[in-house]
Design a protein around this motif. Structure first.
Motif, PDB file in Angstrom:
ATOM      1  N   LEU A   1       0.633  -1.069   0.004  1.00 26.91           N
ATOM      2  CA  LEU A   1      -0.032  -0.106   0.277  1.00 26.91           C
ATOM      3  C   LEU A   1       0.801   1.090  -0.073  1.00 26.91           C
ATOM      4  O   LEU A   1       1.751   1.224   0.943  1.00 26.91           O
ATOM      5  N   ALA A   2       0.778   1.852  -0.855  1.00 27.69           N
ATOM      6  CA  ALA A   2       1.784   3.142  -1.197  1.00 27.69           C
ATOM      7  C   ALA A   2       1.367   4.400  -1.106  1.00 27.69           C
ATOM      8  O   ALA A   2       0.218   4.723  -1.555  1.00 27.69           O
ATOM      9  N   ASN A   3       1.846   5.317  -0.486  1.00 33.35           N
ATOM     10  CA  ASN A   3       1.334   6.747  -0.234  1.00 33.35           C
ATOM     11  C   ASN A   3       1.751   7.687  -1.436  1.00 33.35           C
ATOM     12  O   ASN A   3       3.053   7.359  -2.090  1.00 33.35           O
ATOM     13  N   ILE A   4       0.984   8.303  -2.071  1.00 34.02           N
ATOM     14  CA  ILE A   4       1.253   9.081  -3.366  1.00 34.02           C
ATOM     15  C   ILE A   4       2.104  10.398  -2.881  1.00 34.02           C
ATOM     16  O   ILE A   4       2.934  10.726  -3.536  1.00 34.02           O
ATOM     17  N   SER A   5       1.427  11.189  -1.982  1.00 36.04           N
ATOM     18  CA  SER A   5       1.778  12.524  -1.978  1.00 36.04           C
ATOM     19  C   SER A   5       3.154  12.310  -0.719  1.00 36.04           C
ATOM     20  O   SER A   5       3.828  13.441  -0.684  1.00 36.04           O
ATOM     21  N   GLN A   6       3.395  11.353  -0.319  1.00 30.50           N
ATOM     22  CA  GLN A   6       4.346  11.275   0.799  1.00 30.50           C
ATOM     23  C   GLN A   6       3.903  12.026   2.249  1.00 30.50           C
ATOM     24  O   GLN A   6       4.939  12.382   3.010  1.00 30.50           O
TER      25      GLN A   6
ATOM     26  N   LYS B   1       8.643   4.467  -7.742  1.00 31.74           N
ATOM     27  CA  LYS B   1       8.030   5.719  -7.395  1.00 31.74           C
ATOM     28  C   LYS B   1       8.641   6.334  -6.008  1.00 31.74           C
ATOM     29  O   LYS B   1       8.805   7.501  -5.951  1.00 31.74           O
ATOM     30  N   ASP B   2       9.097   5.752  -5.084  1.00 30.15           N
ATOM     31  CA  ASP B   2       9.679   6.204  -4.060  1.00 30.15           C
ATOM     32  C   ASP B   2      11.445   6.590  -4.182  1.00 30.15           C
ATOM     33  O   ASP B   2      12.066   6.846  -3.453  1.00 30.15           O
ATOM     34  N   GLY B   3      11.791   6.180  -5.462  1.00 29.06           N
ATOM     35  CA  GLY B   3      13.151   6.234  -5.607  1.00 29.06           C
ATOM     36  C   GLY B   3      14.248   5.234  -4.972  1.00 29.06           C
ATOM     37  O   GLY B   3      15.233   5.778  -4.693  1.00 29.06           O
TER      38      GLY B   3
END
Length: 88
Positions: free
Chosen positions: A51-56, A76-78
């Protein structure tokens, strides 16, 4: 035994932290509420893992989260350089 209603699970509950909850708490809250798809929402190829957060910003907004495979999440998180021996 009486089951708790939805309202008592939230801000009327003394344990409710609202936006002051930690990252792990937000993940747990969302995992109970967001349906996990069969495939990654980014590549549509791989089975979903994260489950990944888009805006951080780790907000309690469903639109700010997506289910991604580990490879897409790391990209996406680098953090793709940390991905070792992971097949996608």
């Amino acid at each position: 035994r009486k089951l708790l209603g939805e309202e008592s699970k939230r801000n009327k509950n003394g344990m409710w932290k609202g936006d002051n909850v930690g990252v792990g708490g937000v993940h747990a809250w969302l995992k109970r509420r967001l349906k996990k798809p069969l495939f990654c929402q980014n590549c549509n190829k791989n089975k979903v893992h994260d489950l990944a957060n888009i805006s951080q910003e780790y907000k309690r907004e469903f639109s700010d989260w997506e289910w991604l495979c580990r490879k897409c999440h790391m990209k996406k998180d680098g953090r793709i350089g940390n991905l070792k021996n992971q097949k996608c």
